[in-house]
Design a protein around this motif. Structure first.
Motif, mmCIF file in Angstrom:
data_model
loop_
_atom_site.group_PDB
_atom_site.id
_atom_site.type_symbol
_atom_site.label_atom_id
_atom_site.label_comp_id
_atom_site.label_asym_id
_atom_site.label_seq_id
_atom_site.Cartn_x
_atom_site.Cartn_y
_atom_site.Cartn_z
ATOM 1 N N GLU A 189 0.681 -1.097 0.041
ATOM 2 C CA GLU A 189 0.002 0.028 -0.042
ATOM 3 C C GLU A 189 0.797 1.378 -0.126
ATOM 4 O O GLU A 189 1.805 1.525 0.843
ATOM 5 N N ASP A 190 0.603 2.260 -0.960
ATOM 6 C CA ASP A 190 1.296 3.497 -0.979
ATOM 7 C C ASP A 190 0.626 4.309 0.072
ATOM 8 O O ASP A 190 -0.434 4.724 0.090
ATOM 9 N N ILE A 191 1.284 4.811 1.281
ATOM 10 C CA ILE A 191 0.527 5.342 2.160
ATOM 11 C C ILE A 191 0.982 6.714 2.501
ATOM 12 O O ILE A 191 0.582 7.777 2.985
ATOM 13 N N ALA A 192 2.304 7.194 1.826
ATOM 14 C CA ALA A 192 2.773 8.616 1.821
ATOM 15 C C ALA A 192 3.745 8.881 0.546
ATOM 16 O O ALA A 192 3.916 7.665 -0.135
ATOM 17 N N ARG A 193 4.207 9.864 0.552
ATOM 18 C CA ARG A 193 5.026 10.126 -0.662
ATOM 19 C C ARG A 193 6.434 9.413 -0.678
ATOM 20 O O ARG A 193 6.990 9.260 0.489
ATOM 21 N N ASP A 194 6.524 8.695 -1.515
ATOM 22 C CA ASP A 194 7.749 7.478 -1.660
ATOM 23 C C ASP A 194 7.760 6.599 -0.502
ATOM 24 O O ASP A 194 8.759 6.124 -0.131
ATOM 25 N N GLU A 223 4.508 -5.819 9.800
ATOM 26 C CA GLU A 223 4.051 -4.632 8.875
ATOM 27 C C GLU A 223 5.408 -3.872 8.979
ATOM 28 O O GLU A 223 6.007 -3.598 10.015
ATOM 29 N N LEU A 224 5.572 -3.377 7.715
ATOM 30 C CA LEU A 224 7.100 -2.724 7.269
ATOM 31 C C LEU A 224 6.372 -1.423 6.741
ATOM 32 O O LEU A 224 5.595 -1.426 5.932
ATOM 33 N N HIS A 225 7.240 -0.167 7.196
ATOM 34 C CA HIS A 225 7.052 1.018 6.402
ATOM 35 C C HIS A 225 8.368 1.278 5.652
ATOM 36 O O HIS A 225 9.607 1.392 6.364
ATOM 37 N N VAL A 226 8.477 1.295 4.377
ATOM 38 C CA VAL A 226 9.358 1.478 3.600
ATOM 39 C C VAL A 226 9.410 2.702 2.723
ATOM 40 O O VAL A 226 8.607 2.857 1.878
ATOM 41 N N ARG A 227 10.578 3.476 2.763
ATOM 42 C CA ARG A 227 10.731 4.791 2.010
ATOM 43 C C ARG A 227 11.633 4.358 0.749
ATOM 44 O O ARG A 227 12.594 3.662 0.961
ATOM 45 N N SER A 228 11.404 4.887 -0.379
ATOM 46 C CA SER A 228 12.037 4.644 -1.752
ATOM 47 C C SER A 228 13.416 5.313 -1.560
ATOM 48 O O SER A 228 13.430 6.579 -1.113
ATOM 49 N N VAL A 229 14.290 4.649 -1.773
ATOM 50 C CA VAL A 229 15.806 5.343 -1.912
ATOM 51 C C VAL A 229 16.491 5.477 -3.440
ATOM 52 O O VAL A 229 16.225 4.361 -3.910
ATOM 53 N N PRO A 230 16.636 6.457 -4.093
ATOM 54 C CA PRO A 230 17.034 6.396 -5.323
ATOM 55 C C PRO A 230 18.261 5.691 -5.737
ATOM 56 O O PRO A 230 19.051 5.629 -4.943
ATOM 57 N N GLY A 231 17.896 4.717 -6.457
ATOM 58 C CA GLY A 231 18.994 3.669 -6.721
ATOM 59 C C GLY A 231 19.128 2.578 -5.832
ATOM 60 O O GLY A 231 19.896 1.600 -5.932
ATOM 61 N N GLY A 232 18.136 2.503 -4.915
ATOM 62 C CA GLY A 232 18.409 1.587 -3.786
ATOM 63 C C GLY A 232 17.960 0.003 -4.127
ATOM 64 O O GLY A 232 17.083 -0.094 -4.972
ATOM 65 N N ALA A 233 18.868 -0.860 -4.028
ATOM 66 C CA ALA A 233 18.966 -2.064 -4.478
ATOM 67 C C ALA A 233 17.598 -3.059 -3.834
ATOM 68 O O ALA A 233 16.784 -3.735 -4.633
ATOM 69 N N ALA A 234 17.027 -2.381 -2.759
ATOM 70 C CA ALA A 234 16.081 -3.126 -2.357
ATOM 71 C C ALA A 234 14.679 -2.201 -2.593
ATOM 72 O O ALA A 234 13.536 -3.148 -2.293
#
Length: 336
Positions: free
Chosen positions: A109-114, A160-171
């Motif tokens: 689920e997208d919950i916030a920006r990135d 439950e995990l909250h994950v923020r996108s990291v530019p170029g992030g492998a995961a």
């Protein structure tokens, strides 16, 4: 044949290429641990007998003088012989064993920006403490990334995990935000970390100040809900520092907690939208200093980027909070 590491009255076999910390945690024997990458120094211990290979221990975390004095990082050190080690803070007591499990993605689920929420179903319960984290392995690689649990300990079959996108992030950019799908199986290792409440019989029930930056909110949700389950009248203030309104999430959950627990307050703080929001602006550590004239008798909990955590430690100390009850979890960049 494995060597043996001894702490107190506990003896643990360690395989030749197994980090000492990993061996202890898998045996259900607690040792201090936080980043588990060699960058924080939390697992530093003294080898009083025997020999270890320091492997990739960073020189700025474990200096040459410290190595010469017998210190080692348990998360990096491999045994070259049977060893006896010493560390403070109750090392050697029983804890939830470190385990490897195959989880199934239940929800994305997208919950916030990135920012995305992942819910991972487990084939069997994983025992952990609220505030701990797990590692995910990126499929087809040896890359592992760490994510805090937003769960309480009784929510032990869907993580439950909250994950923020990291530019170029492998995961993140190359996997979780690219092609991860519901129903996919992922490898999970946990629980890890010391960012936990005292046991219920040792918890004094005093006021708590929690400050999270970005997805540093995740473990604070689990900690706050656990503390309020013990005492719904406990005084807790939870600050969430983000850049803008688009980065806020779980406002409804926080409102529900505030409605049911009269002394709980959730306080969003925006750093990059001054004057354009109904929320407070600036930095959460500064707002804490404004709100709380004295934190004597309180405990403090900080999770997020290192600069925010460092500022929080200073703010808590300025308000007379005892250093021994200031708990911190730094979100540091993944090792290259």
């Amino acid at each position: 044949m494995p060597f043996t590491a001894t702490v107190g009255d506990r003896e643990v076999p360690c395989e030749p290429d197994q980090p000492m910390l990993d061996a202890f945690l898998r045996a259900g024997v607690w040792m201090p641990n936080s980043c588990n990458q060699g960058t924080c120094g939390t697992c530093k211990l003294r080898v009083v007998d025997g020999d270890v290979d320091h492997r990739d221990s960073p020189a700025d975390t474990l200096t040459e003088d410290e190595r010469a004095a017998g210190l080692a990082l348990a998360c990096q050190a491999r045994l070259r012989s049977n060893v006896v080690v010493e560390t403070g803070g109750g090392a050697g007591r029983a804890t939830h064993p470190l385990r490897d499990l195959t989880a199934t993605v239940r929800e994305i689920e997208d919950i916030a920006r990135d920012t995305r929420r992942l819910r991972l179903g487990l084939p069997e319960p994983l025992a952990f403490h609220a505030g701990q984290y797990v590692e995910l392995t990126v499929p087809g690689t040896a890359v592992r990334r760490q994510y805090s649990l937003a769960n309480t300990a009784d929510e032990d079959k869907v993580l439950e995990l909250h994950v923020r996108s990291v530019p170029g992030g492998a995961a993140t950019e190359k996997w979780i935000f690219a092609d991860l799908t519901v129903g996919e199986q992922v490898q999970v290792t946990g629980p890890l970390g010391d960012f936990v409440l005292p046991p219920a019989d040792e918890d004094d029930g005093g006021p708590m100040a929690l400050i999270g930056g970005g997805t540093g909110l995740a473990p604070l949700i689990g900690l706050a809900r656990t503390a309020l389950a013990r005492d719904p009248n406990r005084k807790i203030v939870l600050y969430h520092g983000v850049r803008g309104e688009a980065d806020l999430y779980d406002l409804d959950l926080m409102a529900e907690l505030a409605d049911s627990c009269p002394n709980f307050a959730f306080l969003p703080v925006l750093s990059h939208e001054p004057g354009n929001s109904t929320h407070r602006t600036g930095f959460p550590t500064d707002r804490f200093l404004e709100d709380i004239p004295s934190a004597r008798g309180w405990s403090g909990w900080l999770c997020g980027p290192p600069p925010m955590v460092d500022a929080g430690v200073k703010a808590f100390k300025r308000r007379r909070m005892a250093p021994r009850v200031i708990h911190r979890e730094n979100f540091t960049p993944a090792a290259t």
